[in-house]
Design a protein around this motif. Structure first.
Motif, short mmCIF file in Angstrom:
data_model
loop_
_atom_site.label_atom_id
_atom_site.label_comp_id
_atom_site.label_asym_id
_atom_site.label_seq_id
_atom_site.Cartn_x
_atom_site.Cartn_y
_atom_site.Cartn_z
N ALA A 81 0.85 -1.19 0.00
CA ALA A 81 0.00 0.00 0.00
C ALA A 81 0.88 1.24 0.00
O ALA A 81 1.85 1.34 0.76
N GLY A 82 0.55 2.19 -0.86
CA GLY A 82 1.31 3.44 -0.95
C GLY A 82 2.38 3.45 -2.02
O GLY A 82 2.92 4.51 -2.34
N ALA A 83 2.73 2.28 -2.56
CA ALA A 83 3.70 2.26 -3.66
C ALA A 83 3.13 3.02 -4.85
O ALA A 83 1.95 2.89 -5.18
N THR A 84 3.95 3.83 -5.50
CA THR A 84 3.50 4.67 -6.60
C THR A 84 4.09 4.20 -7.92
O THR A 84 4.95 3.30 -7.96
N LEU A 85 3.67 4.83 -8.99
CA LEU A 85 4.26 4.53 -10.29
C LEU A 85 5.75 4.83 -10.27
O LEU A 85 6.55 4.08 -10.85
N ASP A 86 6.16 5.91 -9.62
CA ASP A 86 7.59 6.21 -9.52
C ASP A 86 8.35 5.10 -8.80
O ASP A 86 9.50 4.79 -9.15
N THR A 87 7.73 4.49 -7.79
CA THR A 87 8.34 3.35 -7.12
C THR A 87 8.65 2.26 -8.13
O THR A 87 9.76 1.68 -8.14
N HIS A 88 7.70 1.98 -8.99
CA HIS A 88 7.85 0.91 -9.97
C HIS A 88 8.83 1.29 -11.08
O HIS A 88 9.59 0.45 -11.55
N ILE A 89 8.80 2.54 -11.49
CA ILE A 89 9.76 3.00 -12.51
C ILE A 89 11.19 2.85 -11.99
O ILE A 89 12.09 2.42 -12.72
N GLU A 90 11.40 3.20 -10.72
CA GLU A 90 12.73 3.07 -10.13
C GLU A 90 13.17 1.60 -10.12
O GLU A 90 14.35 1.30 -10.36
N GLN A 91 12.25 0.69 -9.83
CA GLN A 91 12.60 -0.73 -9.85
C GLN A 91 13.04 -1.18 -11.23
O GLN A 91 14.04 -1.89 -11.37
N VAL A 92 12.29 -0.77 -12.25
CA VAL A 92 12.65 -1.16 -13.61
C VAL A 92 13.95 -0.49 -14.02
O VAL A 92 14.83 -1.12 -14.63
N THR A 93 14.10 0.78 -13.70
CA THR A 93 15.32 1.51 -14.05
C THR A 93 16.55 0.85 -13.42
O THR A 93 17.60 0.71 -14.07
N SER A 94 16.44 0.45 -12.17
CA SER A 94 17.56 -0.22 -11.50
C SER A 94 17.90 -1.54 -12.17
O SER A 94 19.07 -1.88 -12.34
N ALA A 95 16.87 -2.29 -12.58
CA ALA A 95 17.11 -3.55 -13.27
C ALA A 95 17.79 -3.33 -14.61
O ALA A 95 18.68 -4.09 -15.01
N VAL A 96 17.40 -2.27 -15.31
CA VAL A 96 18.03 -1.94 -16.59
C VAL A 96 19.49 -1.58 -16.38
O VAL A 96 20.38 -2.02 -17.13
N ALA A 97 19.79 -0.79 -15.34
CA ALA A 97 21.17 -0.38 -15.07
C ALA A 97 22.05 -1.58 -14.77
O ALA A 97 23.23 -1.62 -15.15
N ASP A 98 21.48 -2.59 -14.10
CA ASP A 98 22.26 -3.79 -13.77
C ASP A 98 22.49 -4.68 -14.98
O ASP A 98 23.51 -5.37 -15.07
#
Length: 224
Positions: free
Chosen positions: A40-57
């Protein structure tokens, strides 16, 4: 060999891609299937950051977003465009700046801060849930409520530019999708029309469950 990052839609985790991921790995690809933060409270930015981090790795990647997963995929491609070779939207599309999931697909039911999973029962919706016969209980046992905050968060983009893009349409015919694009439908109004392709994979909304072999084969073909 391609680095795939698979992003699920609402209510699901990386487990939803298991069958597709196994087939892609067998074909020689590297595959990361993400589980988004659905607290609860997770936002679209939360999810974008997750995907962005995975891309960087992972480096140079192909992002695959199913349904709501298309939003964090689009946001990540906007933030690190130099690391994304291609984006593939599965029964989804690149929404434009300022639009949220709730704008184009308002949730039918909200319980507090969360959107409960649907039934996944073909008897309730033979179009959306097509092909899920015999799998409904299995999916329901694993699906979890989705944070309303992420559905209400507008997509914030820095540029309209996009990497090469594929649209895999499962509940709409390709001809219908082309018509929606021409009409500026919100699902596709953010599409950079200089470099995109539309492909049909007729089934319900959850092709990773109903047609995993065919979806994996199509993803392999699109990057070959």
């Amino acid at each position: 060999m391609t680095n795939f990052i698979l992003v699920p839609g609402m209510w699901l985790g990386g487990w939803a891609w298991d069958a597709v991921a196994a087939r892609l790995r067998a074909a020689g690809h590297d595959v990361t299937a993400l589980t988004l933060d659905l607290s609860a409270g997770a936002t679209l930015d939360t999810h974008i950051e997750q995907v962005t981090s995975a891309v960087a790795d992972a480096g140079d990647v192909v992002l695959v977003g199913h349904s709501y997963g298309g939003l964090p995929v689009r946001g990540a491609a906007d933030r690190v465009p130099q690391r994304v070779a291609r984006v593939i939207y599965v029964d989804s599309g690149p929404l434009p700046d300022g639009v949220s999931q709730a704008d184009v697909s308002p949730p039918g039911t909200v319980e507090g801060e969360l959107i409960p999973p649907p039934s996944f029962d073909p008897a309730d919706d033979p179009v959306q849930f097509a092909g899920l016969d015999g799998m409904t209980a299995w999916i329901r046992a694993r699906a979890v409520p989705h944070p309303m905050a992420s559905a209400e968060s507008p997509l914030k983009l820095h540029s309209a530019d996009q990497p090469p893009t594929d649209l895999v349409c499962t509940t709409f015919a390709a001809q219908v999708v082309h018509g929606m694009i021409d009409e500026g439908h919100p699902f596709f109004s953010g599409l950079d029309r200089r470099d995109y392709r539309v492909h049909e994979l007729p089934t319900g909304h959850w092709a990773m469950f109903s047609r995993p072999d065919d979806l994996a084969a199509m993803l392999h073909e699109l990057v070959s």
